[in-house]
Design a protein around this motif. Structure first.
Motif, PDB file in Angstrom:
ATOM      1  N   LYS A 171       0.946  -1.207   0.006  1.00 50.06           N
ATOM      2  CA  LYS A 171       0.033  -0.137  -0.151  1.00 50.06           C
ATOM      3  C   LYS A 171       0.869   1.177  -0.048  1.00 50.06           C
ATOM      4  CE  LYS A 171      -3.909   2.011   1.347  1.00 50.06           C
ATOM      5  NZ  LYS A 171      -4.968   2.526   0.426  1.00 50.06           N
ATOM      6  N   GLU A 217      -4.373  -7.722   5.788  1.00 49.25           N
ATOM      7  CA  GLU A 217      -5.360  -6.726   5.503  1.00 49.25           C
ATOM      8  C   GLU A 217      -5.486  -6.108   6.897  1.00 49.25           C
ATOM      9  OE1 GLU A 217      -7.463  -3.899   3.544  1.00 49.25           O
ATOM     10  OE2 GLU A 217      -6.389  -5.802   2.693  1.00 49.25           O
ATOM     11  N   THR A 218      -5.673  -6.969   8.227  1.00 49.55           N
ATOM     12  CA  THR A 218      -5.732  -6.429   9.453  1.00 49.55           C
ATOM     13  C   THR A 218      -4.687  -5.731   9.829  1.00 49.55           C
ATOM     14  OG1 THR A 218      -7.140  -8.328   9.970  1.00 49.55           O
ATOM     15  CG2 THR A 218      -6.453  -7.226  11.700  1.00 49.55           C
ATOM     16  N   ASN A 239      -4.580  -2.164   8.216  1.00 49.75           N
ATOM     17  CA  ASN A 239      -5.641  -1.040   8.860  1.00 49.75           C
ATOM     18  C   ASN A 239      -4.993  -0.848  10.134  1.00 49.75           C
ATOM     19  OD1 ASN A 239      -7.305  -1.376   6.705  1.00 49.75           O
ATOM     20  ND2 ASN A 239      -8.558  -3.114   7.778  1.00 49.75           N
ATOM     21  N   THR A 240      -4.525  -1.734  11.042  1.00 46.01           N
ATOM     22  CA  THR A 240      -3.947  -0.841  12.044  1.00 46.01           C
ATOM     23  C   THR A 240      -2.484  -0.022  11.718  1.00 46.01           C
ATOM     24  OG1 THR A 240      -4.173  -3.039  13.208  1.00 46.01           O
ATOM     25  CG2 THR A 240      -2.746  -1.714  14.240  1.00 46.01           C
ATOM     26  N   SER A 288      -4.249   3.314  10.644  1.00 46.00           N
ATOM     27  CA  SER A 288      -4.771   4.159  11.701  1.00 46.00           C
ATOM     28  C   SER A 288      -3.682   4.703  12.573  1.00 46.00           C
ATOM     29  CB  SER A 288      -5.626   3.351  12.482  1.00 46.00           C
ATOM     30  OG  SER A 288      -4.739   2.306  13.320  1.00 46.00           O
ATOM     31  N   GLU A 318      -2.171   7.838  10.438  1.00 43.90           N
ATOM     32  CA  GLU A 318      -3.128   8.890  10.107  1.00 43.90           C
ATOM     33  C   GLU A 318      -2.705  10.379  10.451  1.00 43.90           C
ATOM     34  OE1 GLU A 318      -7.303   9.128  11.581  1.00 43.90           O
ATOM     35  OE2 GLU A 318      -7.421   6.981  10.267  1.00 43.90           O
TER      36      GLU A 318
END
Length: 78
Positions: free
Chosen positions: A2, A63-64, A67-68, A71, A74
């Motif tokens: 990503k 994926e998990t 996502n962590t 976040s 961010e």
């Protein structure tokens, strides 16, 4: 993998960023122009032009976990 765009425009932000990503057992690359450096290298980060947004490649297929990571990162979004 990503790719996101981040801003590291202060020394404190760079230190905080490196501390945040070293908690993950994933490879991170920062891309600025033609330079690609290991994002966990604080010295490498300071060799880049930090006045502009930088591309961050996150090498994770989970994926998990991704996502962590997103976040946590961010606060550095450009």
């Amino acid at each position: 993998m990503k790719t996101i765009s981040i801003t590291l425009n202060s020394i404190d932000k760079v230190k905080s960023f490196v501390n945040d990503i070293t908690k993950f057992d994933v490879d991170f690359d920062l891309i600025s122009g033609r330079y690609v450096i290991d994002a966990k290298s604080i010295m490498g980060i300071f060799s880049l032009d930090l006045s502009k947004p930088i591309e961050l490649n996150i090498h994770s297929e989970n994926e998990t976990e991704l996502n962590t990571i997103l976040s946590v990162l961010e606060k550095y979004n450009a």
